[in-house]
Structure formats: C-alpha cells, structure tokens
Design an enzyme around this catalytic site. Sequence first.
Site, PDB file in Angstrom:
ATOM      1  N   GLU A  93      -9.546  -3.721  -2.877  1.00 13.30           N
ATOM      2  CA  GLU A  93      -9.256  -2.933  -4.062  1.00 13.30           C
ATOM      3  C   GLU A  93      -8.974  -3.818  -5.266  1.00 13.30           C
ATOM      4  OE1 GLU A  93      -7.136   1.138  -3.213  1.00 13.30           O
ATOM      5  OE2 GLU A  93      -6.659  -0.328  -1.670  1.00 13.30           O
ATOM      6  N   CYS A 106      -6.370  -6.813 -11.939  1.00 14.96           N
ATOM      7  CA  CYS A 106      -5.503  -7.099 -10.794  1.00 14.96           C
ATOM      8  C   CYS A 106      -6.395  -7.178  -9.560  1.00 14.96           C
ATOM      9  CB  CYS A 106      -4.477  -5.968 -10.676  1.00 14.96           C
ATOM     10  SG  CYS A 106      -3.428  -6.132  -9.228  1.00 14.96           S
ATOM     11  N   CYS A 113      -2.543  -6.368   4.367  1.00 18.10           N
ATOM     12  CA  CYS A 113      -1.519  -7.397   4.137  1.00 18.10           C
ATOM     13  C   CYS A 113      -0.677  -7.544   5.396  1.00 18.10           C
ATOM     14  CB  CYS A 113      -0.624  -6.981   2.962  1.00 18.10           C
ATOM     15  SG  CYS A 113       0.618  -8.241   2.544  1.00 18.10           S
ATOM     16  N   CYS A 117       6.673  -5.389   3.770  1.00 17.76           N
ATOM     17  CA  CYS A 117       7.617  -4.886   2.776  1.00 17.76           C
ATOM     18  C   CYS A 117       7.672  -3.359   2.910  1.00 17.76           C
ATOM     19  CB  CYS A 117       7.161  -5.287   1.373  1.00 17.76           C
ATOM     20  SG  CYS A 117       6.944  -7.071   1.209  1.00 17.76           S
ATOM     21  N   CYS A 120       6.051  -0.925   0.153  1.00 23.31           N
ATOM     22  CA  CYS A 120       4.665  -1.126  -0.284  1.00 23.31           C
ATOM     23  C   CYS A 120       3.689  -0.434   0.657  1.00 23.31           C
ATOM     24  CB  CYS A 120       4.360  -2.617  -0.350  1.00 23.31           C
ATOM     25  SG  CYS A 120       2.680  -2.949  -0.902  1.00 23.31           S
ATOM     26  N   GLY A 166      -2.485  -7.792  -0.365  1.00 26.23           N
ATOM     27  CA  GLY A 166      -2.421  -9.083   0.308  1.00 26.23           C
ATOM     28  C   GLY A 166      -1.381 -10.020  -0.267  1.00 26.23           C
ATOM     29  N   GLU A 167      -1.130 -11.079   0.486  1.00 30.38           N
ATOM     30  CA  GLU A 167      -0.212 -12.124   0.037  1.00 30.38           C
ATOM     31  C   GLU A 167      -1.073 -13.342  -0.332  1.00 30.38           C
ATOM     32  OE1 GLU A 167       2.865 -12.836  -0.935  1.00 30.38           O
ATOM     33  OE2 GLU A 167       2.103 -14.877  -1.074  1.00 30.38           O
ATOM     34  N   SER A 221       8.213 -12.001  -6.093  1.00 22.83           N
ATOM     35  CA  SER A 221       8.725 -10.659  -5.837  1.00 22.83           C
ATOM     36  C   SER A 221      10.078 -10.773  -5.147  1.00 22.83           C
ATOM     37  CB  SER A 221       7.764  -9.889  -4.936  1.00 22.83           C
ATOM     38  OG  SER A 221       6.515  -9.807  -5.560  1.00 22.83           O
ATOM     39  N   LEU A 222      11.124 -10.352  -5.834  1.00 24.45           N
ATOM     40  CA  LEU A 222      12.463 -10.485  -5.245  1.00 24.45           C
ATOM     41  C   LEU A 222      12.868  -9.248  -4.445  1.00 24.45           C
ATOM     42  CD1 LEU A 222      14.969 -12.267  -7.616  1.00 24.45           C
ATOM     43  CD2 LEU A 222      14.080 -13.021  -5.411  1.00 24.45           C
ATOM     44  N   CYS A 344       1.203  -0.809  -8.713  1.00 29.18           N
ATOM     45  CA  CYS A 344       1.742  -1.777  -7.750  1.00 29.18           C
ATOM     46  C   CYS A 344       2.155  -1.077  -6.473  1.00 29.18           C
ATOM     47  CB  CYS A 344       3.010  -2.424  -8.284  1.00 29.18           C
ATOM     48  SG  CYS A 344       2.788  -3.471  -9.670  1.00 29.18           S
TER      49      CYS A 344
END
Length: 368
Positions: A93, A106, A113, A117, A120, A166-167, A221-222, A344
């Site tokens: 995507e 983006c 992923c 999290c 997400c 994804g990371e 990303s915290l 997001c």
Amino acid sequence: MNERVNLTGFHPAELAQFVATLGEPAYRGRQIFAALQHRRLQSFGQMTDLPKGLRERLNQIATASTLTVESRYISEDGTRRFLMKTHDNFPVETVFIPEEHRDTICFSSQSGCPLQCTFCLTAQLGLLRSLTAGEIAEQIIIALNDVYGVGVKPPHCVNLVGMGAGEPFLNFDELIKALRVMADPQGLFIVPNRVTISTAGVVPRILELATLPDRPHLAISLGAPTNEQRNELMPINKKWPLDELLSACKEFEKTLQAGERFTFEYVMLDGVNDSDQHARQLANLLNRHELRAKVNLIPHNPADPLPYQPSPAERVTQFQSILDSKGVRSFVRRPRGRDIFAACGQLAARGAINSIQNTARSVLAHVN
Ligand code: SAH
C-alpha cells in the site's frame, strides 16, 4: 513466479554492468535508467530510443515493472491510497497526500509487518514479506504517474515518508538501496533531505543510519512514555527499551545539521496514554536525555477491530500545553485520508468492500 530481473531497483552502475553482460555499451544503461526513473516508463516497449532487438531481449530477461495496482481510493481531502500487489500476490500500500506547496508520498517497506503494536491495523497482517528496493521505488513511480501523468514533472516538491506498512529498519539494506536509486539526479531526484523514515525503535539500525553520509531524516514512534506501558503497546520495547532507544537517538543527534530536528511520534489513545501524567512523563523522559526533538501528536486513527479511540481535541490540547510548559515542542498531526483507510496505522490491505462500507463519499476507481 516471475523469474525475470526487475530493473527498477537498479542504480546506474548496476545497469551499466547489466547491459555489459548483454554486450551493450554503457550508455544503454544510462538510457534505461533515465527511462525507468526519470521518464517513469513501466515497459520496455515504450523505450523507443532503444533498438528494437534490445527491447525484445530485455522483455525476455527483465521487467520494468512488477507491481500491479489492484484498486485506488480517493479521499474527499484529495489523498489517494493505492492497493497494489507484488508479482507473487502480496499486498503493498502506498498513499499520496497532496498539500498546498508540496506532495508527500507515504510508502511501504514491507508487505504486512512483524511488529505487534496493538494500536496499528497493519500488525494484524503479520509479516508477509519484505519488499525489494525495486518494489519500494516503483510505489513512488506509480503514484506520481497516476496523479500527474506518465513522466510528467510534479508541479510541487515531493517528500517521501517511510511510514506505510512494515518496519523499514527490518528491511534496511533494500530501503537504503531504494533511497539511493530515488536520489539520483538522472532519475526521480528525490534527495535524502526530502525523505523521513519512521522506526518503532530498531536500535542497531538507528546507529547505523547515523553513520551514513546520505541519510534521510529520522522519526521514532514512541507511543508511550514508560517501559511498562510501551512493553504493552509496542512489544518491540522489550527488545530495545526506552533508555537504550533514547541513547541511540542521542548518538544520532550528533549527526543532525543546523536546524534539523528529529521527530518523535506519539499516537494518542483515548484514556490510555493521554493523561496529564503521561504528558509529564513524556516531557521528563525527553528532557532527561536532553534531546533536541519535536513531538508529533497523532490522534489515533480508529480501525475496527482495534480497541482504541482517538483522544478528544481538548485532551490533545491539554497534553500539548503540558509538553510546552516543560519546553518540549509538539505539533498535532491532522489525519489525512481516514475515510479511505489511508491514515497512519490503517493500512491493512482493505479491499473495495470494506472501504465502501466505511465511507459513502470516497470515490472508488478501479484502475485496471
Ligand atoms: N513501523 C514504523 C513505520 C510505520 S507506522 C514505525 O513504527 O514507526 C507509522 C506511524 O503511524 C507510527 O508512528 C505509528 O505509531 C503510527 N500509527 C500506527 N497505528 C496508528 C493508528 N491506528 N493511528 C494513528 N497512528 C498510528
């Protein structure tokens, strides 16, 4: 299976080598690079400046495109979400976000992923596979061609954010390769200064990124201000806890240029991580590490079946004023493309039916 080699991930030197193996002079490599990355052509047949015989040979052994656009969704705010698939049928995507003076694309670094999290939606897919450099670059080519026409120079500057599925730092080599291909002046010419990569906190790669002379900007990303809560919301924290993460950020900070700041992203979950106390903890954490950073507050983009709601606007304002009172700069990110599941944390290969159910107003256009 597609066994042909995908040339969209090749930089000019690799293309020079590739054409040499075909007995062709080096300038053919430069022609192919420009055709793929500058003219944004997606088939060899269109490269009429190449001899017919070479085009035919290329068709047999290589491809100029491997992603297929399955659907395209256009938000009422102009954001476009592309749902594509790889040659081996994995979803990819990409989101195009128009703004007044610039466009932001983006892109995804992986299909699905592996991180879990809890807020997400992409996490629910699990890792399907990492994308190649060619598949990363091609997302940008497809989005630009769709919005402006094949090869047409975008009227605004184009920024990239690696904040899709994804990371990115678990696919580091292909990511960096793609960024180098895209930065080339003979191609897309999107320089590192226009690129921001977001990570959930893969500490060794943050340190590695800091050593690269042509590195992009970094966002972290915290999601939570304490280890206890971050372990819950972002399990990657068990591997690289906050102190380790922020020490790596401190190292990275040494490479920042004048005026450059890196960004912390903080997704705001109603009643979960958005209290006054969380704001104080967050400010204290950043201040303790003496980080020259700004915080982007992202109200949660809700997505069934995630058990969260966005923090109300007054809560976000109050949270922000506490950060402010402790000297931490923050911005509230306006969600874009929520109606088409493009915001997001909403990328999860949602197909036509879900999207239509979720919005009556978005325009759905099948490209093929
Ligand atoms: N894996 C990377 C990049 C993808 S996520 C990373 O974690 O940084 C991009 C951003 O979206 C992250 O800051 C993440 O915290 C945020 N995000 C994820 N799900 C969200 C949601 N449902 N609503 C709002 N932001 C979300």
